[in-house]
Design a protein around this motif. Structure first.
Motif: not given
Length: 327
Positions: A183-191, A230-238
């Motif tokens: 969901g975060l990745s899709l939102f980042q793509i939309l941004l 940075t938020i997307v990166f953090g959740f991906n790493i987790f």
């Protein structure tokens, strides 16, 4: 067929990125033909004498014929048509599944075929609406949906036996985190599409000769997109770390997680190149492609982890798998 179709689709996404980065979206001002011909011209002498009057408005003032932009857009259209053919062949290959317990495979293939037809129609609207931002964004979102459908078919055909009988309570956590990550990745793509639309306006104002100034003129949309990364990166790493601890590095989910990590780093790298090196043309299509690759791999990893629920096998295959497992 599913694998080859996915590869073809990603080449089409790269081509679309090249079209955007070079400003070739109106290289062919009409559709499905190009300057009224099925094979576009290579020099201005092959154009109708009154082409400036006929196409000047759609070309937004760029009435001087540019064969490079014309052929970039034309190759993009050819790849789109070839992708449609590949999806149709995949649909034909799925027809035998109508006689098995896996009928959903045929219907997923049918959905992909219908969606790519709608995508072709939407591509025509992109031209007729002269690159209207909302239509371009919808065009992008539909491409992601088609990628997901084809990746489901590919995952079902190649990897579903991996997770058929595995049970692990920690996978419930991985499932939830995976949904959040996608969901975060899709939102980042939309941004990112919003930033690209803002960049289109900057390009109109400054022109392609002032690439170094584009980023500074983008405004708040760019900074939101950059900060949210940075938020997307953090959740991906987790999520990646959780997969590696739960499944192990050498398992299929572990290898997918590691691939996600490298693609995410490449995605960040191309973003930094665009932000600090004057938006070089090669970086834009790569940035887009890495984004679609990342969310696609996230989806495959999520499917594999939740194979018992989403990758259904018929009873015959389950019996065969049980026999192999017992041996």
């Amino acid at each position: 067929m599913a694998l080859n179709t996915v590869i073809t689709l990603y080449f089409l996404i790269i081509a679309g990125g090249v079209v955007r980065s070079t400003g070739a979206g109106m290289g062919c001002p009409d559709w499905p033909r190009c300057f009224g011909s099925w094979v576009p011209p290579t020099e201005a002498s092959q154009l109708p004498a009154n082409y400036k009057e006929n196409y000047g408005a759609k070309l937004k003032g760029e009435v001087e014929f540019n064969p490079v932009k014309t052929w970039i857009e034309y190759v993009n259209r050819l790849l789109g048509a070839f992708t449609g053919i590949m999806i149709f062949l995949t649909l034909l290959a799925s027809i035998p599944f109508l006689k098995t317990g896996d009928k959903q495979i045929f219907f997923f293939c049918l959905a992909a075929f219908l969606l790519v037809g709608f995508q072709g129609w939407l591509g025509a609207k992109v031209v007729s609406f002269e690159l209207l931002p909302i239509v371009v964004t919808l065009h992008m979102l539909l491409a992601i949906v088609i990628v997901f459908v084809l990746l489901y078919l590919l995952t079902w055909s190649r990897f579903s036996a991996y997770t058929l009988f595995k049970t692990n309570e920690s996978r419930k956590v991985l499932n939830t985190i995976g949904l959040v990550v996608m969901g975060l990745s899709l939102f980042q793509i939309l941004l990112g599409t919003q930033v690209r639309e803002a960049m289109d306006e900057v390009i109109v104002k400054l022109g392609y000769s002032s690439r170094a100034r584009w980023i500074s003129e983008l405004g708040v949309k760019f900074y939101i997109h950059r900060s949210f990364s940075t938020i997307v990166f953090g959740f991906n790493i987790f999520w990646i770390n959780k997969i590696l601890k739960t499944e192990g590095r050498m398992t299929l989910p572990g290898r997918i997680a590691i691939a996600c990590l490298f693609i995410m780093l490449a995605e960040i790298g191309t973003g930094l190149i665009m932000a600090y090196l004057g938006v070089p043309p090669f970086a834009q299509p790569l940035h887009l492609t890495f984004a679609i690759l990342l969310i696609g791999l996230q989806f495959v990893g999520w499917l594999v982890i939740n194979g018992n629920k989403y990758l259904r096998y018929n009873n015959k295959k389950i019996g065969e798998h049980q026999m192999l497992t017992s041996k």
